[in-house]
Design an enzyme around this catalytic site. Structure first.
Site, PDB file in Angstrom:
ATOM      1  N   SER A 255       0.838  -1.195   0.000  1.00  0.00           N
ATOM      2  CA  SER A 255       0.000   0.000   0.000  1.00  0.00           C
ATOM      3  C   SER A 255       0.873   1.246   0.000  1.00  0.00           C
ATOM      4  O   SER A 255       1.998   1.236   0.523  1.00  0.00           O
ATOM      5  CB  SER A 255      -0.843  -0.026   1.281  1.00  0.00           C
ATOM      6  OG  SER A 255      -1.386   1.234   1.537  1.00  0.00           O
TER       7      SER A 255
ATOM      8  N   TYR B  87      -1.457  -1.205  10.864  1.00  0.00           N
ATOM      9  CA  TYR B  87      -1.770  -1.753   9.534  1.00  0.00           C
ATOM     10  C   TYR B  87      -0.606  -1.489   8.577  1.00  0.00           C
ATOM     11  O   TYR B  87      -0.114  -2.394   7.903  1.00  0.00           O
ATOM     12  CB  TYR B  87      -3.058  -1.124   8.982  1.00  0.00           C
ATOM     13  CG  TYR B  87      -3.227  -1.344   7.496  1.00  0.00           C
ATOM     14  CD1 TYR B  87      -3.550  -2.607   6.996  1.00  0.00           C
ATOM     15  CD2 TYR B  87      -3.031  -0.305   6.574  1.00  0.00           C
ATOM     16  CE1 TYR B  87      -3.677  -2.817   5.625  1.00  0.00           C
ATOM     17  CE2 TYR B  87      -3.158  -0.505   5.208  1.00  0.00           C
ATOM     18  CZ  TYR B  87      -3.479  -1.764   4.739  1.00  0.00           C
ATOM     19  OH  TYR B  87      -3.592  -1.971   3.387  1.00  0.00           O
TER      20      TYR B  87
ATOM     21  N   LYS C 254       2.326  -4.024   6.475  1.00  0.00           N
ATOM     22  CA  LYS C 254       2.710  -3.995   5.051  1.00  0.00           C
ATOM     23  C   LYS C 254       4.221  -3.828   4.919  1.00  0.00           C
ATOM     24  O   LYS C 254       4.872  -4.509   4.130  1.00  0.00           O
ATOM     25  CB  LYS C 254       1.988  -2.854   4.323  1.00  0.00           C
ATOM     26  CG  LYS C 254       0.494  -3.035   4.210  1.00  0.00           C
ATOM     27  CD  LYS C 254       0.123  -4.225   3.341  1.00  0.00           C
ATOM     28  CE  LYS C 254      -1.344  -4.538   3.323  1.00  0.00           C
ATOM     29  NZ  LYS C 254      -1.666  -5.839   2.762  1.00  0.00           N
TER      30      LYS C 254
HETATM   31  P1  NAD Z   1     -10.887  -7.044   1.491  1.00  0.00           P
HETATM   32  O1  NAD Z   1     -11.023  -7.041   2.969  1.00  0.00           O
HETATM   33  O2  NAD Z   1     -12.080  -6.779   0.661  1.00  0.00           O
HETATM   34  O3  NAD Z   1     -10.236  -8.438   1.023  1.00  0.00           O
HETATM   35  C1  NAD Z   1      -9.333  -9.150   1.813  1.00  0.00           C
HETATM   36  C2  NAD Z   1      -9.812 -10.584   1.865  1.00  0.00           C
HETATM   37  O4  NAD Z   1      -8.914 -11.352   2.668  1.00  0.00           O
HETATM   38  C3  NAD Z   1     -11.205 -10.741   2.480  1.00  0.00           C
HETATM   39  O5  NAD Z   1     -12.008 -11.508   1.615  1.00  0.00           O
HETATM   40  C4  NAD Z   1     -10.965 -11.460   3.800  1.00  0.00           C
HETATM   41  O6  NAD Z   1     -12.024 -12.304   4.142  1.00  0.00           O
HETATM   42  C5  NAD Z   1      -9.672 -12.210   3.496  1.00  0.00           C
HETATM   43  N1  NAD Z   1      -8.819 -12.506   4.653  1.00  0.00           N
HETATM   44  C6  NAD Z   1      -8.381 -11.664   5.621  1.00  0.00           C
HETATM   45  N2  NAD Z   1      -7.579 -12.300   6.479  1.00  0.00           N
HETATM   46  C7  NAD Z   1      -7.494 -13.576   6.052  1.00  0.00           C
HETATM   47  C8  NAD Z   1      -6.815 -14.736   6.525  1.00  0.00           C
HETATM   48  N3  NAD Z   1      -6.048 -14.685   7.615  1.00  0.00           N
HETATM   49  N4  NAD Z   1      -6.940 -15.888   5.846  1.00  0.00           N
HETATM   50  C9  NAD Z   1      -7.714 -15.959   4.720  1.00  0.00           C
HETATM   51  N5  NAD Z   1      -8.390 -14.900   4.239  1.00  0.00           N
HETATM   52  C10 NAD Z   1      -8.279 -13.733   4.903  1.00  0.00           C
HETATM   53  O7  NAD Z   1      -9.711  -6.020   1.114  1.00  0.00           O
HETATM   54  P2  NAD Z   1      -9.247  -5.487  -0.294  1.00  0.00           P
HETATM   55  O8  NAD Z   1      -9.607  -4.053  -0.369  1.00  0.00           O
HETATM   56  O9  NAD Z   1      -9.683  -6.389  -1.373  1.00  0.00           O
HETATM   57  O10 NAD Z   1      -7.680  -5.559  -0.105  1.00  0.00           O
HETATM   58  C11 NAD Z   1      -6.908  -6.643  -0.565  1.00  0.00           C
HETATM   59  C12 NAD Z   1      -5.464  -6.441  -0.134  1.00  0.00           C
HETATM   60  O11 NAD Z   1      -4.988  -5.204  -0.661  1.00  0.00           O
HETATM   61  C13 NAD Z   1      -5.271  -6.354   1.384  1.00  0.00           C
HETATM   62  O12 NAD Z   1      -4.058  -6.992   1.697  1.00  0.00           O
HETATM   63  C14 NAD Z   1      -5.167  -4.869   1.627  1.00  0.00           C
HETATM   64  O13 NAD Z   1      -4.406  -4.584   2.784  1.00  0.00           O
HETATM   65  C15 NAD Z   1      -4.458  -4.394   0.373  1.00  0.00           C
HETATM   66  N6  NAD Z   1      -4.706  -2.997   0.086  1.00  0.00           N
HETATM   67  C16 NAD Z   1      -6.000  -2.560  -0.010  1.00  0.00           C
HETATM   68  C17 NAD Z   1      -6.254  -1.212  -0.257  1.00  0.00           C
HETATM   69  C18 NAD Z   1      -7.680  -0.716  -0.340  1.00  0.00           C
HETATM   70  O14 NAD Z   1      -7.887   0.478  -0.217  1.00  0.00           O
HETATM   71  N7  NAD Z   1      -8.676  -1.531  -0.576  1.00  0.00           N
HETATM   72  C19 NAD Z   1      -5.187  -0.321  -0.431  1.00  0.00           C
HETATM   73  C20 NAD Z   1      -3.891  -0.802  -0.341  1.00  0.00           C
HETATM   74  C21 NAD Z   1      -3.663  -2.155  -0.081  1.00  0.00           C
HETATM   75  C1  UD1 Z   2      -6.597   5.176   3.719  1.00  0.00           C
HETATM   76  C2  UD1 Z   2      -5.633   4.618   4.723  1.00  0.00           C
HETATM   77  C3  UD1 Z   2      -4.448   4.031   3.993  1.00  0.00           C
HETATM   78  C4  UD1 Z   2      -4.901   2.988   2.987  1.00  0.00           C
HETATM   79  C5  UD1 Z   2      -5.891   3.643   2.037  1.00  0.00           C
HETATM   80  C6  UD1 Z   2      -6.425   2.639   1.069  1.00  0.00           C
HETATM   81  C7  UD1 Z   2      -5.983   6.039   6.686  1.00  0.00           C
HETATM   82  C8  UD1 Z   2      -5.393   7.069   7.567  1.00  0.00           C
HETATM   83  N1  UD1 Z   2      -5.241   5.675   5.628  1.00  0.00           N
HETATM   84  O1  UD1 Z   2      -5.944   6.172   3.011  1.00  0.00           O
HETATM   85  O2  UD1 Z   2      -3.580   3.419   4.916  1.00  0.00           O
HETATM   86  O3  UD1 Z   2      -3.808   2.486   2.241  1.00  0.00           O
HETATM   87  O4  UD1 Z   2      -6.981   4.171   2.800  1.00  0.00           O
HETATM   88  O5  UD1 Z   2      -7.419   3.150   0.280  1.00  0.00           O
HETATM   89  O6  UD1 Z   2      -7.070   5.545   6.924  1.00  0.00           O
HETATM   90  N2  UD1 Z   2     -12.001  11.693   3.786  1.00  0.00           N
HETATM   91  C9  UD1 Z   2     -12.958  12.577   4.218  1.00  0.00           C
HETATM   92  N3  UD1 Z   2     -14.094  12.078   4.786  1.00  0.00           N
HETATM   93  C10 UD1 Z   2     -14.329  10.742   4.950  1.00  0.00           C
HETATM   94  C11 UD1 Z   2     -13.321   9.830   4.517  1.00  0.00           C
HETATM   95  C12 UD1 Z   2     -12.174  10.347   3.944  1.00  0.00           C
HETATM   96  O7  UD1 Z   2     -12.794  13.783   4.095  1.00  0.00           O
HETATM   97  O8  UD1 Z   2     -15.370  10.360   5.487  1.00  0.00           O
HETATM   98  C13 UD1 Z   2     -10.776  12.219   3.144  1.00  0.00           C
HETATM   99  C14 UD1 Z   2      -9.492  11.878   3.876  1.00  0.00           C
HETATM  100  O9  UD1 Z   2      -9.188  12.848   4.829  1.00  0.00           O
HETATM  101  C15 UD1 Z   2      -8.496  11.854   2.690  1.00  0.00           C
HETATM  102  C16 UD1 Z   2      -9.337  11.363   1.505  1.00  0.00           C
HETATM  103  O10 UD1 Z   2     -10.682  11.599   1.874  1.00  0.00           O
HETATM  104  O11 UD1 Z   2      -8.056  13.155   2.391  1.00  0.00           O
HETATM  105  C17 UD1 Z   2      -9.167   9.871   1.249  1.00  0.00           C
HETATM  106  O12 UD1 Z   2      -9.403   9.154   2.453  1.00  0.00           O
HETATM  107  P1  UD1 Z   2      -9.485   7.562   2.491  1.00  0.00           P
HETATM  108  O13 UD1 Z   2     -10.401   7.085   1.435  1.00  0.00           O
HETATM  109  O14 UD1 Z   2      -9.780   7.163   3.891  1.00  0.00           O
HETATM  110  O15 UD1 Z   2      -8.039   7.092   2.059  1.00  0.00           O
HETATM  111  P2  UD1 Z   2      -6.604   7.521   2.672  1.00  0.00           P
HETATM  112  O16 UD1 Z   2      -6.739   8.291   3.895  1.00  0.00           O
HETATM  113  O17 UD1 Z   2      -5.812   8.080   1.561  1.00  0.00           O
END
Ligand code: NAD
Ligand code: UD1
Length: 351
Positions: A135, A159, A163
């Site tokens: 991330s 979190y 990572k």
């Molecule tokens: P998500 O929660 O929708 O998907 C994660 C999946 O992993 C879920 O289906 C959950 O049931 C499963 N899971 C969690 N722990 C587990 C375990 N111990 N064993 C088996 N399954 C398990 O999240 P996502 O948004 O699809 O994210 C996927 C990956 O990408 C995650 O590692 C997350 O940290 C990373 N990531 C997500 C974002 C985001 O904003 N969505 C941003 C950066 C990185």
């Molecule tokens: C968040 C996580 C980051 C993760 C990323 C994945 C935090 C502090 N960081 O990032 O670790 O990798 O999600 O997508 O949670 N905002 C509002 N009102 C809201 C929600 C968000 O104003 O109700 C603003 C936030 O201040 C930010 C922007 O929207 O400026 C995006 O926020 P968000 O979607 O939560 O993502 P990040 O904070 O970038």
């Protein structure tokens, strides 16, 4: 399905941990379209089987799914024993920043132990190709934007630390065994949904992230959006982020798999920013979502959220140069697709 030229050896499959989740389900569709075969492994702690059923409908094929936890070594061993797994896409993990501050041990156990067990089993069964979901949070508060992969790493919450630690573990693993082929994808802010409107992001309870929160305001589930801070050093005072369409992100995994399976793979180039390179403010997103949904998005500007930063967006050139991947979808498409998913499924996957 033809797999020889892609997966390294015929019949071998990709193990997709966390494949029932938001990014996982979208990636399954892209993998299918690219001719890759896969098995999903997920404990469903933050997802549902309904999401996989919907993917089956979209791709017109059954999905092989094993319910299990990445920390459960026996089940994983059995899985590797019974299937020829050529590579792993490792999505499984807990991802809520705020919750990780409240429950750090749970996050370290789930994300780090889960990865360690998975890597041990992979090594045991001589499966040495892995794509890991990292991330942009690993850059902490960057000293400048756009962010390149060589920026200093630093993160402020459990979190993010999971990572960062996993990235370090993967680097150490390679040092100990250079047969490992590892790709780390650092996602910026994934948003949007599949164009069918059948799958999308389905957060539990009150959404922490911006786009799902706005969607719920637009659909009438929440009264207004609280904008966290209007006094940042950005073009309109609200926070700026690099939003990336989840379908573009899914395609990055296919490109990364192609790369890991190709002769061009080089460990020196194995960590990639996956973003668009464009920064949009909270107010820009509100405006775009209003246009896409034709709904009012009432908002109030409130105080900054602890731990937030002013600006974060990627320089995605390395992914373009090495993986041949580039995001193509606009902020308008992200909002339209997000809105289609939200309005067709106001309660997510729940009936
Ligand atoms: P998500 O929660 O929708 O998907 C994660 C999946 O992993 C879920 O289906 C959950 O049931 C499963 N899971 C969690 N722990 C587990 C375990 N111990 N064993 C088996 N399954 C398990 O999240 P996502 O948004 O699809 O994210 C996927 C990956 O990408 C995650 O590692 C997350 O940290 C990373 N990531 C997500 C974002 C985001 O904003 N969505 C941003 C950066 C990185
Ligand atoms: C968040 C996580 C980051 C993760 C990323 C994945 C935090 C502090 N960081 O990032 O670790 O990798 O999600 O997508 O949670 N905002 C509002 N009102 C809201 C929600 C968000 O104003 O109700 C603003 C936030 O201040 C930010 C922007 O929207 O400026 C995006 O926020 P968000 O979607 O939560 O993502 P990040 O904070 O970038």
């Amino acid at each position: 399905m033809v797999l020889d030229d892609k997966n390294g050896c015929s019949m071998s499959k990709i193990l997709v941990t966390g494949g029932a989740g938001y990014i996982g389900t979208h990636t399954l569709i892209s993998l299918h379209e690219a001719g890759y075969e896969f098995i999903v492994y997920d404990n469903l702690c933050n997802s549902s089987q309904e999401a996989l059923k919907r993917v089956e409908k979209i791709i017109g094929e059954d999905i092989e799914f094993i319910k299990g936890d990445t920390r459960d070594k026996k089940t994983l061993q059995k899985l590797f024993q019974n299937h020829d797994i050529g590579s792993v896409i490792h999505f499984a993990g807990l991802k809520a920043v705020g919750e990780s501050v409240q429950k750090p041990l749970e996050y370290y156990d789930n994300n780090i132990n889960g990865t360690l067990v998975l890597l041990e089993v992979m090594k045991e069964y001589n499966c040495k190709k892995i794509l890991f979901s990292s991330s942009a949070t690993v850059y902490g508060d960057p000293h400048a934007t756009p962010i390149t992969e060589d920026f200093p790493l630093n993160t402020t919450n459990p979190y993010g630390r999971t990572k960062l630690f996993i990235e370090e573990i993967l680097r150490d693993l390679y040092v100990s065994d250079d047969e490992f082929e590892i790709v780390i994808l650092r996602y910026f802010n994934p948003v949007g949904a599949h164009e069918s409107g059948m799958i999308g992001e389905d957060p539990n309870g009150i959404p922490n992230n911006l786009m799902p929160f706005i969607s719920q305001v637009a659909v009438g589930k929440r009264e207004y959006l609280s904008i966290f801070g209007g006094d940042y050093d950005t073009h309109d005072g609200t926070g700026v982020r690099d939003y990336i369409h989840v379908v573009d992100l899914a395609l990055a995994h296919v490109k990364a798999l192609d790369y890991i399976n190709s002769r061009a793979f080089n460990i020196q180039h194995s960590t990639f920013n996956i973003g668009t390179g464009e920064g949009y403010s909270v107010l820009d997103i509100v405006k775009a979502y209003k246009k896409a949904s034709q709904k009012e998005i009432p908002y109030k500007i409130v105080k900054r959220r602890a731990g937030d930063i002013a600006k974060c967006f990627a320089n995605p050139n390395l992914a373009k140069e090495i993986l041949g991947w580039k995001a193509t979808k606009t902020i308008e498409q992200m909002c339209l697709d997000s809105w289609r998913w939200q309005s067709d499924n106001p309660n997510g996957y729940k009936k």
